[in-house]
Scaffold this active site. Structure first.
Site, PDB file in Angstrom:
ATOM      1  N   GLU A   1      -5.879   1.942 -13.714  1.00 61.60           N
ATOM      2  CA  GLU A   1      -5.452   3.113 -12.946  1.00 61.60           C
ATOM      3  C   GLU A   1      -4.114   3.639 -13.474  1.00 61.60           C
ATOM      4  OE1 GLU A   1      -7.476   2.251  -8.567  1.00 61.60           O
ATOM      5  OE2 GLU A   1      -5.392   1.692  -8.881  1.00 61.60           O
TER       6      GLU A   1
ATOM      7  N   CYS B   1       0.806  -1.219   0.000  1.00 63.08           N
ATOM      8  CA  CYS B   1       0.000   0.000   0.000  1.00 63.08           C
ATOM      9  C   CYS B   1       0.841   1.272   0.000  1.00 63.08           C
ATOM     10  CB  CYS B   1      -0.926  -0.020   1.207  1.00 63.08           C
ATOM     11  SG  CYS B   1      -1.741   1.536   1.544  1.00 63.08           S
TER      12      CYS B   1
HETATM   13  P1  FAD Z   1       1.318  -6.240   1.872  1.00 62.82           P
HETATM   14  O1  FAD Z   1       0.952  -4.850   2.156  1.00 62.82           O
HETATM   15  O2  FAD Z   1       1.674  -6.577   0.484  1.00 62.82           O
HETATM   16  O3  FAD Z   1       2.533  -6.583   2.842  1.00 62.82           O
HETATM   17  C1  FAD Z   1       3.238  -7.781   2.812  1.00 62.82           C
HETATM   18  C2  FAD Z   1       4.663  -7.520   3.250  1.00 62.82           C
HETATM   19  O4  FAD Z   1       5.291  -8.755   3.585  1.00 62.82           O
HETATM   20  C3  FAD Z   1       5.519  -6.904   2.155  1.00 62.82           C
HETATM   21  O5  FAD Z   1       6.268  -5.838   2.669  1.00 62.82           O
HETATM   22  C4  FAD Z   1       6.422  -8.053   1.728  1.00 62.82           C
HETATM   23  O6  FAD Z   1       7.641  -7.597   1.205  1.00 62.82           O
HETATM   24  C5  FAD Z   1       6.602  -8.783   3.042  1.00 62.82           C
HETATM   25  N1  FAD Z   1       7.001 -10.175   2.925  1.00 62.82           N
HETATM   26  C6  FAD Z   1       6.563 -11.102   2.033  1.00 62.82           C
HETATM   27  N2  FAD Z   1       7.120 -12.292   2.286  1.00 62.82           N
HETATM   28  C7  FAD Z   1       7.930 -12.125   3.370  1.00 62.82           C
HETATM   29  C8  FAD Z   1       8.764 -13.003   4.120  1.00 62.82           C
HETATM   30  N3  FAD Z   1       8.853 -14.297   3.812  1.00 62.82           N
HETATM   31  N4  FAD Z   1       9.461 -12.493   5.158  1.00 62.82           N
HETATM   32  C9  FAD Z   1       9.365 -11.192   5.491  1.00 62.82           C
HETATM   33  N5  FAD Z   1       8.566 -10.320   4.833  1.00 62.82           N
HETATM   34  C10 FAD Z   1       7.873 -10.788   3.782  1.00 62.82           C
HETATM   35  N6  FAD Z   1      -5.886  -1.201  -1.744  1.00 62.82           N
HETATM   36  C11 FAD Z   1      -6.775  -0.274  -1.356  1.00 62.82           C
HETATM   37  O7  FAD Z   1      -7.458  -0.466  -0.350  1.00 62.82           O
HETATM   38  N7  FAD Z   1      -6.923   0.893  -2.044  1.00 62.82           N
HETATM   39  C12 FAD Z   1      -6.189   1.177  -3.143  1.00 62.82           C
HETATM   40  O8  FAD Z   1      -6.353   2.233  -3.743  1.00 62.82           O
HETATM   41  C13 FAD Z   1      -5.230   0.223  -3.575  1.00 62.82           C
HETATM   42  N8  FAD Z   1      -4.451   0.468  -4.640  1.00 62.82           N
HETATM   43  C14 FAD Z   1      -3.504  -0.438  -5.018  1.00 62.82           C
HETATM   44  C15 FAD Z   1      -2.709  -0.136  -6.111  1.00 62.82           C
HETATM   45  C16 FAD Z   1      -1.751  -1.021  -6.542  1.00 62.82           C
HETATM   46  C17 FAD Z   1      -0.884  -0.673  -7.722  1.00 62.82           C
HETATM   47  C18 FAD Z   1      -1.591  -2.261  -5.842  1.00 62.82           C
HETATM   48  C19 FAD Z   1      -0.553  -3.248  -6.288  1.00 62.82           C
HETATM   49  C20 FAD Z   1      -2.373  -2.562  -4.747  1.00 62.82           C
HETATM   50  C21 FAD Z   1      -3.351  -1.652  -4.321  1.00 62.82           C
HETATM   51  N9  FAD Z   1      -4.181  -1.910  -3.230  1.00 62.82           N
HETATM   52  C22 FAD Z   1      -5.114  -0.981  -2.838  1.00 62.82           C
HETATM   53  C23 FAD Z   1      -4.101  -3.191  -2.490  1.00 62.82           C
HETATM   54  C24 FAD Z   1      -3.347  -3.061  -1.167  1.00 62.82           C
HETATM   55  O9  FAD Z   1      -2.073  -2.514  -1.407  1.00 62.82           O
HETATM   56  C25 FAD Z   1      -3.235  -4.428  -0.518  1.00 62.82           C
HETATM   57  O10 FAD Z   1      -4.520  -4.983  -0.377  1.00 62.82           O
HETATM   58  C26 FAD Z   1      -2.590  -4.402   0.867  1.00 62.82           C
HETATM   59  O11 FAD Z   1      -1.321  -3.812   0.828  1.00 62.82           O
HETATM   60  C27 FAD Z   1      -2.494  -5.825   1.411  1.00 62.82           C
HETATM   61  O12 FAD Z   1      -1.867  -5.840   2.656  1.00 62.82           O
HETATM   62  P2  FAD Z   1      -1.122  -7.147   3.189  1.00 62.82           P
HETATM   63  O13 FAD Z   1      -0.781  -6.854   4.598  1.00 62.82           O
HETATM   64  O14 FAD Z   1      -1.928  -8.342   2.879  1.00 62.82           O
HETATM   65  O15 FAD Z   1       0.194  -7.283   2.296  1.00 62.82           O
END
Ligand code: FAD
Ligand code: NA7
Length: 480
Positions: free
Chosen positions: A198, A53
């Site tokens: 987007e 994000c």
């Molecule tokens: P993430 O935020 O992806 O975090 C996972 C983290 O874990 C990362 O830092 C990764 O590097 C780390 N990681 C992975 N494997 C390991 C490991 N083995 N050891 C240590 N660390 C590790 N959502 C919205 O609500 N509004 C929006 O406007 C929106 N726009 C977006 C635009 C784009 C271009 C993209 C790609 C996504 C967008 N999203 C949006 C979606 C949103 O970013 C995600 O839903 C959200 O970040 C998911 O959170 P998460 O905690 O599941 O994973």
């Protein structure tokens, strides 16, 4: 029993979900570690703490979208008497630096808040070696082992590649775009996901020559009537769509920043093969869950082999009772930042504060930041018809401002005309949709919308005066 382990809780992944969960657990007095590690993209792009994000998702894309909207504002300004003589041009590097600096300040803020909240943050890649033990490998290859009573998986997703010649060598994904040191120039965007539309939208808004290659439909999973209207608006405003084509090969004609690439593509319907030159090719064909290399087999966690997603029960528990999962890696759940945060917080409270409140994944509002923004909550029309039958629904649809704005609600006639689908295409869709999301959470009916007095003049007031049903085929153009 928790005392036998180094930590009460280890969270793998410091993104939206992982940070929220670890901070909440630490605030409840638990010993918590969070590990976050960014594997660089094939082109070498990398970033700091905070996950998708902040670094390569919502935040940088909204800033670039906003940058593009400013250009429209400049044009409007002229129409209403603002006079400025200099030619207006956009400097990519300035924007990129401003966006990156903003992200940098957020990365720093996250570090500080983890420290303040007593979460032990480690910048290392985590993988299970035993059900209660992980190996953490840092940038320099140093390995350290940690144990915990409970684990939360929050590793998120990364952009998928196409598996065609030249894709990883020459193409970029959204993971590279926001850190690109040069203006991408003439760009081909491959895919029709919200990320594709987007990014294509704001690049065109910055004045670039943009083509979007679509395999089948726009915005699969969203209301198609609305998706096509968002696409039509983009087309009118200069985005080219190459429909029913898929790329088969990308060749480099000239290296550079940007260089020149040749893309060969074939029709999905005929034998036609086409080729065209671009400066940049952006792949946005979906994302893969980061679950394949974290030793889940060693912990016994079941993953859906088809898509790498993790099935969980309604308390985000995997098949292994002490291992939980949240965010984008979940099977069949929303891939949105606020959903990951809510799930993480609720989970920590259930685990460590005796709460029984679950994350509610129903009626989650969301917005696609296309040039004309599209906000929605509840069911797309197609899905509502499938579930309730067309005869039991009423669809109300006014458009306005030369049809630049379009709105639709879907009501369930069997349930008091309750609103089960909300769709808005127009300015500030995120701001508008947020409020109606609350209303839907409270079970708003058509009658209640009708008895609400609007705020004039706004686009959102339209939802308080919707009369034309889709069934009637009446004139939907509204003025004033
Ligand atoms: P993430 O935020 O992806 O975090 C996972 C983290 O874990 C990362 O830092 C990764 O590097 C780390 N990681 C992975 N494997 C390991 C490991 N083995 N050891 C240590 N660390 C590790 N959502 C919205 O609500 N509004 C929006 O406007 C929106 N726009 C977006 C635009 C784009 C271009 C993209 C790609 C996504 C967008 N999203 C949006 C979606 C949103 O970013 C995600 O839903 C959200 O970040 C998911 O959170 P998460 O905690 O599941 O994973
Ligand atoms: P999605 O929604 O799965 O979108 C993937 C997009 O990429 C979609 O338009 C696909 O077209 C397209 N695609 C996939 N593979 C290819 C290939 N090989 N060639 C061309 N085009 C391709 O993924 P996102 O990660 O963007 O969205 C995830 C969720 O966010 C989603 O569930 C929404 O609810 C919101 P297709 O339609 O399959 O023809």
């Amino acid at each position: 029993e928790s005392a036998m382990y180094d930590y009460d809780l280890i969270v793998i992944g410091g993104g939206s979900g992982g940070l929220a969960c670890s901070k909440e657990a630490a605030a409840l007095g638990k010993r918590v570690m969070v590990l976050d590690y960014v594997v660089p993209t094939p082109l070498g792009t990398s970033w700091g703490l905070g996950g998708t994000c902040v670094n390569v998702g919502c935040i940088p894309k909204k800033l670039m979208h906003q940058t593009a909207l400013l250009r429209t504002a400049l044009e409007d300004a002229r129409k209403f008497g603002w006079e400025f003589s200099e030619e207006v041009s956009h400097n990519w590097e300035t924007m990129k630096t401003a966006v990156n600096n903003y992200i940098g300040s957020l990365n720093w803020g996250y570090r500080v808040s983890l420290r303040d909240k007593n979460v032990n943050y480690v910048n290392a890649f985590a993988e299970f070696v035993e059900p209660h033990k992980i190996k953490a490998t840092n940038k320099r290859g140093k390995e350290v082992f940690y144990t915990a009573d409970k684990f939360v998986l929050a590793t998120g997703e990364r952009p998928r590649y196409l598996g065609i010649p030249g894709d990883k060598e020459f193409c970029i994904t959204s993971d590279d775009l926001f850190y690109l040191s040069y203006c991408p120039g003439k760009t081909l965007v491959i895919g029709a996901s919200y990320v594709a539309l987007e990014c294509g939208g704001f690049l065109a808004g910055l004045g670039l020559d943009v083509t979007i290659m679509v395999r089948s439909i726009l915005l699969r999973g969203f209301d198609q009537d609305m998706a096509n209207r968002a696409g039509d608006y983009m087309e009118i405003h200069g985005v080219k769509f190459l429909r029913q084509f898929v790329p088969i090969k990308v060749e480099q004609l000239e290296a550079g920043s940007p260089g020149r690439l040749k893309v060969i593509a074939k029709s999905t319907e005929t034998d036609e093969v086409i080729e065209e030159e671009y400066n940049t090719v952006l792949i946005a064909v979906g994302r893969d869950a980061c679950t394949g290399t974290i030793g889940l087999d060693k912990a016994g966690v079941i993953v859906n082999p088809k898509n790498g997603k993790i099935p969980v029960n309604d308390v985000e528990q995997t098949n292994v009772p002490h291992i939980y999962a949240i965010g984008d890696i979940l099977e069949g759940k929303w891939e949105l930042t606020p959903v990951a945060i809510q799930a993480g917080k609720m989970l920590a409270r259930r685990l460590f504060a005796g709460s029984s409140v679950k994350c509610d994944y129903v009626n989650v509002p969301t917005t696609v930041f296309t040039p004309l923004e599209y906000g929605s909550c509840g069911f797309p029309e197609e899905k509502a018809i499938e579930l309730y039958g067309e005869e039991n629904l009423e669809c109300t649809v006014p458009g306005r401002d030369n049809n630049k704005c379009y709105a639709k609600i879907i009501c369930n006639k069997l349930d008091n005309d309750r609103v089960i689908g909300f769709h808005y295409l127009g300015p500030n869709a995120g701001e508008v949709t947020q409020g109606f999301g609350v209303a839907m959470k409270c079970g708003v009916t058509k009658e209640q919308l009708d008895s609400t007095i609007g705020i004039h003049p706004t686009c959102a007031e339209i939802f308080t005066t919707m009369e034309v049903t889709k069934r009637s085929g009446g004139d939907i153009k509204q003025t004033g």
